[in-house]
Scaffold this motif. Structure first.
Motif, PDB file in Angstrom:
ATOM      1  N   PRO A   1       0.905  -1.166   0.111  1.00 26.59           N
ATOM      2  CA  PRO A   1       0.212  -0.060  -0.069  1.00 26.59           C
ATOM      3  C   PRO A   1       0.725   1.243   0.295  1.00 26.59           C
ATOM      4  N   SER A   2       1.452   1.444  -1.098  1.00 28.37           N
ATOM      5  CA  SER A   2       2.389   2.581  -1.399  1.00 28.37           C
ATOM      6  C   SER A   2       1.900   3.238  -2.755  1.00 28.37           C
ATOM      7  N   ASN A   3       1.739   4.615  -2.470  1.00 30.91           N
ATOM      8  CA  ASN A   3       1.680   5.426  -3.615  1.00 30.91           C
ATOM      9  C   ASN A   3       3.002   6.089  -4.353  1.00 30.91           C
ATOM     10  N   ASN A   4       4.163   5.747  -4.028  1.00 24.52           N
ATOM     11  CA  ASN A   4       5.455   6.178  -4.241  1.00 24.52           C
ATOM     12  C   ASN A   4       5.627   5.624  -5.696  1.00 24.52           C
ATOM     13  N   ALA A   5       6.060   6.492  -6.648  1.00 22.73           N
ATOM     14  CA  ALA A   5       6.224   6.242  -7.941  1.00 22.73           C
ATOM     15  C   ALA A   5       7.123   5.344  -8.047  1.00 22.73           C
ATOM     16  N   TYR A   6       8.302   5.503  -7.452  1.00 17.91           N
ATOM     17  CA  TYR A   6       9.600   4.676  -7.479  1.00 17.91           C
ATOM     18  C   TYR A   6       9.278   3.024  -7.269  1.00 17.91           C
ATOM     19  N   VAL A   7       8.381   2.712  -6.403  1.00 20.57           N
ATOM     20  CA  VAL A   7       7.750   1.494  -6.023  1.00 20.57           C
ATOM     21  C   VAL A   7       7.069   0.903  -7.158  1.00 20.57           C
ATOM     22  N   THR A   8       6.501   1.678  -7.716  1.00 22.04           N
ATOM     23  CA  THR A   8       5.776   1.176  -8.800  1.00 22.04           C
ATOM     24  C   THR A   8       6.415   0.896 -10.063  1.00 22.04           C
ATOM     25  N   TYR A   9       7.571   1.665 -10.221  1.00 20.91           N
ATOM     26  CA  TYR A   9       8.566   1.467 -11.395  1.00 20.91           C
ATOM     27  C   TYR A   9       9.298   0.311 -11.050  1.00 20.91           C
ATOM     28  N   LEU A  10       9.831  -0.280  -9.790  1.00 18.68           N
ATOM     29  CA  LEU A  10      10.379  -1.189  -9.419  1.00 18.68           C
ATOM     30  C   LEU A  10       9.624  -2.442  -9.728  1.00 18.68           C
ATOM     31  N   SER A  11       8.238  -2.234  -9.173  1.00 15.78           N
ATOM     32  CA  SER A  11       7.295  -3.346  -9.375  1.00 15.78           C
ATOM     33  C   SER A  11       7.209  -3.827 -11.108  1.00 15.78           C
ATOM     34  N   LEU A  12       7.280  -2.630 -11.613  1.00 19.71           N
ATOM     35  CA  LEU A  12       7.057  -3.081 -13.075  1.00 19.71           C
ATOM     36  C   LEU A  12       8.464  -3.428 -13.653  1.00 19.71           C
ATOM     37  N   GLY A  13       9.418  -3.211 -13.186  1.00 21.21           N
ATOM     38  CA  GLY A  13      10.691  -3.874 -13.616  1.00 21.21           C
ATOM     39  C   GLY A  13      11.185  -5.251 -13.187  1.00 21.21           C
ATOM     40  N   VAL A  14      10.276  -5.636 -12.232  1.00 17.97           N
ATOM     41  CA  VAL A  14      10.368  -7.290 -11.825  1.00 17.97           C
ATOM     42  C   VAL A  14       9.161  -7.743 -12.755  1.00 17.97           C
ATOM     43  N   ILE A  15       8.122  -7.268 -13.204  1.00 15.79           N
ATOM     44  CA  ILE A  15       7.310  -7.732 -14.085  1.00 15.79           C
ATOM     45  C   ILE A  15       7.823  -8.043 -15.427  1.00 15.79           C
ATOM     46  N   VAL A  16       8.836  -6.956 -16.041  1.00 16.77           N
ATOM     47  CA  VAL A  16       9.404  -6.741 -16.999  1.00 16.77           C
ATOM     48  C   VAL A  16      10.560  -8.151 -17.214  1.00 16.77           C
ATOM     49  N   VAL A  17      11.141  -8.422 -16.130  1.00 17.32           N
ATOM     50  CA  VAL A  17      12.241  -9.495 -16.103  1.00 17.32           C
ATOM     51  C   VAL A  17      11.202 -10.835 -16.091  1.00 17.32           C
ATOM     52  N   GLY A  18      10.152 -10.925 -15.251  1.00 15.10           N
ATOM     53  CA  GLY A  18       9.310 -12.226 -15.180  1.00 15.10           C
ATOM     54  C   GLY A  18       8.734 -12.497 -16.401  1.00 15.10           C
ATOM     55  N   ASN A  19       8.157 -11.441 -17.120  1.00 13.40           N
ATOM     56  CA  ASN A  19       7.372 -11.611 -18.505  1.00 13.40           C
ATOM     57  C   ASN A  19       8.767 -12.124 -19.623  1.00 13.40           C
ATOM     58  N   GLY A  20       9.866 -11.764 -19.366  1.00 12.86           N
ATOM     59  CA  GLY A  20      10.929 -12.010 -20.394  1.00 12.86           C
ATOM     60  C   GLY A  20      11.182 -13.353 -20.374  1.00 12.86           C
ATOM     61  N   PHE A  21      11.000 -14.096 -19.171  1.00 10.64           N
ATOM     62  CA  PHE A  21      11.362 -15.432 -18.932  1.00 10.64           C
ATOM     63  C   PHE A  21      10.302 -16.163 -19.528  1.00 10.64           C
ATOM     64  N   PHE A  22       9.078 -15.942 -19.214  1.00  8.47           N
ATOM     65  CA  PHE A  22       7.827 -16.505 -19.221  1.00  8.47           C
ATOM     66  C   PHE A  22       7.556 -16.567 -20.718  1.00  8.47           C
ATOM     67  N   LYS A  23       7.264 -15.482 -21.369  1.00  9.06           N
ATOM     68  CA  LYS A  23       6.527 -15.801 -22.788  1.00  9.06           C
ATOM     69  C   LYS A  23       7.055 -16.275 -23.845  1.00  9.06           C
ATOM     70  N   PRO A  24       8.317 -16.153 -24.221  1.00  9.19           N
ATOM     71  CA  PRO A  24       8.899 -16.795 -25.362  1.00  9.19           C
ATOM     72  C   PRO A  24       8.984 -18.223 -25.055  1.00  9.19           C
ATOM     73  N   ASN A  25       9.123 -18.739 -23.917  1.00  9.25           N
ATOM     74  CA  ASN A  25       9.306 -20.301 -23.556  1.00  9.25           C
ATOM     75  C   ASN A  25       8.005 -20.860 -23.605  1.00  9.25           C
ATOM     76  N   ALA A  26       6.913 -20.339 -22.978  1.00 10.41           N
ATOM     77  CA  ALA A  26       5.616 -20.628 -23.135  1.00 10.41           C
ATOM     78  C   ALA A  26       5.280 -20.937 -24.551  1.00 10.41           C
ATOM     79  N   GLY A  27       5.435 -19.966 -25.433  1.00  7.70           N
ATOM     80  CA  GLY A  27       5.023 -19.911 -26.866  1.00  7.70           C
ATOM     81  C   GLY A  27       5.887 -21.056 -27.477  1.00  7.70           C
ATOM     82  N   ASN A  28       7.204 -21.401 -26.981  1.00  5.12           N
ATOM     83  CA  ASN A  28       8.149 -22.257 -27.775  1.00  5.12           C
ATOM     84  C   ASN A  28       7.711 -23.496 -27.565  1.00  5.12           C
ATOM     85  N   LEU A  29       7.165 -23.888 -26.174  1.00  4.66           N
ATOM     86  CA  LEU A  29       6.644 -25.252 -25.850  1.00  4.66           C
ATOM     87  C   LEU A  29       5.514 -25.476 -26.734  1.00  4.66           C
TER      88      LEU A  29
END
Length: 514
Positions: free
Chosen positions: A97-125
Motif C-alpha cells: 500500500p504505497s503510492n510512491n512512483a518509484y515503488v511502481t517503477y520497481l514493481s514494473l521492472g520485476v514484471i518486465v524480467v518475469g515476462n521475459g522469462f515466461f512469454k517466449p518459452n511458453a510459446g516455444n513449448l
C-alpha cells in the motif's frame, strides 16, 4: 511397465492453463495501471500513457533474452516456470500500500524480467508440441491465444470491481492495491495447477531441460535479472531515455533479421524473409492494439454512457476500465469459430496464407476504429452508447485474432527450429516497440486539464479514432499489395526440393480442442 505416451492435447492443455493464469495477472494489472498512475501517482494523461507504453515495450522486449536463456542456459520448461514465479512477485509488490512512483517503477521492472522469462518459452513449448504440421500450428496458436483472453477476460472484469468494492469498504488506497494483489494470487493458483500437471511436458523442451542446472549459469542469470529490474525502473523515470531505448531496439531487431537472413542456409532464407515482412506488419498492428489501455480506456472514462440497455430496458452498468474486457470476450467467442474455419479449409487444401489473414485483420481493425469514430454521430451529451464500444471492440478483436493471434504461428512456421526461442523473443521485441509507438499515437488525444466539457473531449478522441481508421485502410492496401510476394516466399519455403522438414506431420485427428 512401459509408460503410456502423453497426448499432444494434454501437453497443450498444461501450457494453455499456465498461460491463462499468467495473463490473468498481467491484464488484471494492465487494465488499471494507466488510471492508477493518473489518480494515485498524479500523472497527466500523456505521461501515464508514455510510462505505460515504455513499460509495455520493456515487457515485450525482454523475451528476446528470455528465449535465448531457455534455449541455451536453463531449459525452456524451467525458464517458463521461473518467469511465472518472478511475475507473481512483481504483482505482489504492487500489493504494497504505497503510492510512491518509484515503488511502481520497481514493481514494473520485476514484471518486465518475469515476462521475459515466461512469454517466449511458453510459446516455444506450444511450437514444439505441434511441430511439423503447419495447419495444426495455426489452430493450436489460435487456441493458445484464446487462453490469453480467458485469463484476461476474468481479471479485467474482476480487478476494477475489486478496486471499487474494497475502496468503498476500507478506503481508496487499499482498494487499488488489493486489486493488484489479486493478480499475484491468480498466478500462484496457476503455479499450483502447473505443478500437478507438469509430467505432461516432461518430453517437451530444449536440450538444456534434460541437463542438470549449472550453478554458475543460474547465478549469472539471477544477477543479470536483478540488474535488469533496476535498469528498467531507471528507464521508466525518463521519457527521453525510454524513447531512445525503444528506437535503438528497433534498429537492433532489424539488424538481427538482416544478419540472420544473410547468414542462413539457402533453404531457410525465404522463410526468414517472410517472417521479417510479417513482423513489420505486426508492429503496425500493435500500434492499434496499444490504444486499448490508453486512448480507448480514457475515452471510456470520459465519453461513454456506462449503462447497457436494450429497447430502453436498463440491464447493468460497467466500470470504465471494464470496457477493455470486451476485447477478451470477443476473442474467446471468435477463436473457436476461426479454428473451425482453419481446420475445415485445411482439409480442403484451401486454408488462406498467413499473409492473407493479416490483410483481412487490418481491414477489420480499420472498421473497428471507424465504429468508434463515427459513433460520435449518435452521442448524447457527449457520450456514446456502450453498444458502440461492443461492436467496435468486436471488429478490433477479429483483426487482432487474424494478425496478433497468428504472429506466433508465423514464427513457428517460417523460422528454423534452431532459432525458435530467440526469434520468438525477437518477435516480442517488435511488439514492444509498437506498444510504445502506440502510446505516442494515443497522446494525439491529450485532454488538457481545462477541458471539462464532454463534447470537446469527444471531438478530440474521435479525431484520433478516425485517423487510425484511415491508417488501417492504408495497412490493408499494403498487405494486399504484397500478397503475391508473400505467397512466392511461402511457396519457396515449403518446396520439398529446397526445404527439409525432419519431423513427420501431425495427424489432424490428434489435435482436439481442449
Amino acid at each position: 511397465m512401459q509408460t503410456q505416451p502423453v497426448s499432444q492435447t494434454r501437453s497443450f492443455t498444461t501450457v494453455f492453463l499456465i498461460e491463462m493464469w499468467e495473463r490473468f495477472g498481467f491484464y488484471g494489472m494492465q487494465v488499471l495501471m494507466v488510471t492508477f498512475m493518473m489518480k494515485k501517482l498524479g500523472f497527466i494523461d500523456t505521461k501515464a500513457n508514455l510510462v505505460w507504453g515504455a513499460a509495455a515495450a520493456l515487457i515485450y522486449a525482454t523475451p528476446a533474452i528470455g528465449g535465448w536463456v531457455g534455449d541455451k542456459l536453463l531449459g525452456t520448461r524451467r525458464t517458463m516456470l521461473i518467469g511465472a514465479v518472478v511475475l507473481a512477485v512483481g504483482y505482489a509488490m504492487l500489493w504494497i500500500p504505497s503510492n510512491n512512483a518509484y515503488v511502481t517503477y520497481l514493481s514494473l521492472g520485476v514484471i518486465v524480467v518475469g515476462n521475459g522469462f515466461f512469454k517466449p518459452n511458453a510459446g516455444n513449448l506450444v511450437r514444439k508440441i505441434y511441430e511439423g504440421d503447419e495447419t495444426q500450428i495455426d489452430s493450436a496458436f489460435t487456441m493458445y491465444y484464446m487462453a490469453v483472453n480467458i485469463g484476461s477476460m476474468i481479471s479485467m472484469t474482476a480487478t476494477p470491481w475489486i478496486r471499487n468494492y474494497i475502496g468503498e469498504q476500507f478506503g481508496d488506497d487499499l482498494g487499488w492495491h488489493t486489486a493488484f494483489g489479486v493478480c499475484s494470487i491468480g498466478l500462484v493458483l496457476g503455479l499450483i495447477n502447473f505443478s500437478l500437471m507438469k509430467r505432461t511436458l516432461s518430453h517437451i523442451g530444449s536440450p538444456s531441460d534434460d541437463q542438470p542446472v549449472s550453478l554458475k549459469r543460474a547465478a549469472a542469470v539471477a544477477l543479470v535479472s536483478l540488474a535488469t529490474v533496476f535498469i528498467a525502473a531507471f528507464i521508466l523515470q525518463s521519457e527521453t531515455i525510454a524513447e531512445w531505448c525503444v528506437y535503438t531496439a528497433g534498429v537492433v531487431i532489424l539488424g538481427i533479421f538482416v544478419h540472420l537472413i544473410r547468414g542462413s542456409r539457402s533453404n531457410e532464407r525465404a522463410g526468414l524473409t517472410a517472417a521479417l515482412v510479417l513482423t513489420v506488419q505486426t508492429i503496425f498492428f500493435f500500434i492499434f492494439y496499444a490504444q486499448m489501455a490508453t486512448s480507448l480506456n480514457l475515452f471510456a472514462q470520459r465519453n461513454v454512457d456506462l449503462s447497457f440497455s436494450v429497447f430502453g430496458i436498463h440491464l447493468f452498468n460497467w466500470i470504465p476500465e471494464q470496457y477493455q474486457n470486451l476485447n477478451s470476450i470477443w476473442i474467446v467467442l471468435l477463436s473457436p469459430v476461426l479454428v473451425f474455419i482453419y481446420n475445415s479449409l485445411g482439409k480442403l487444401g484451401k486454408d488462406p496464407s498467413i499473409a492473407a489473414k493479416f490483410a483481412w485483420g487490418f481491414a477489420a481493425v480499420a472498421l473497428g476504429f471507424f465504429m468508434y469514430g463515427f459513433g460520435a454521430s449518435w452521442a448524447v451529451n457527449g457520450q456514446v452508447s456502450s453498444w458502440i464500444m461492443v461492436w467496435g471492440y468486436g471488429l478490433y478483436s477479429l483483426g487482432e485474432l487474424l494478425v496478433s493471434g497468428l504472429g506466433l504461428a508465423m514464427i513457428a512456421r517460417y523460422v528454423p527450429d534452431r532459432m525458435g526461442g530467440f526469434m520468438m523473443g525477437a518477435y516480442y521485441v517488435a511488439v514492444g516497440i509498437s506498444q510504445y509507438l502506440g502510446s505516442v499515437v494515443a497522446n494525439i488525444a491529450h485532454i488538457p486539464d481545462n477541458i471539462t466539457d464532454p463534447l470537446q473531449s469527444l471531438s478530440i478522441y474521435t479525431h484520433l479514432f478516425n485517423i487510425l481508421g484511415f491508417v488501417g485502410i492504408g495497412c490493408t492496401a499494403i498487405a494486399v499489395g504484397i500478397l503475391p510476394l508473400m505467397n512466392k516466399l511461402s511457396a519457396s519455403h515449403s518446396d520439398p526440393a529446397t526445404n527439409y522438414h525432419p519431423l513427420p506431420a501431425v495427424r489432424s485427428e490428434e489435435f482436439n480442442t481442449p
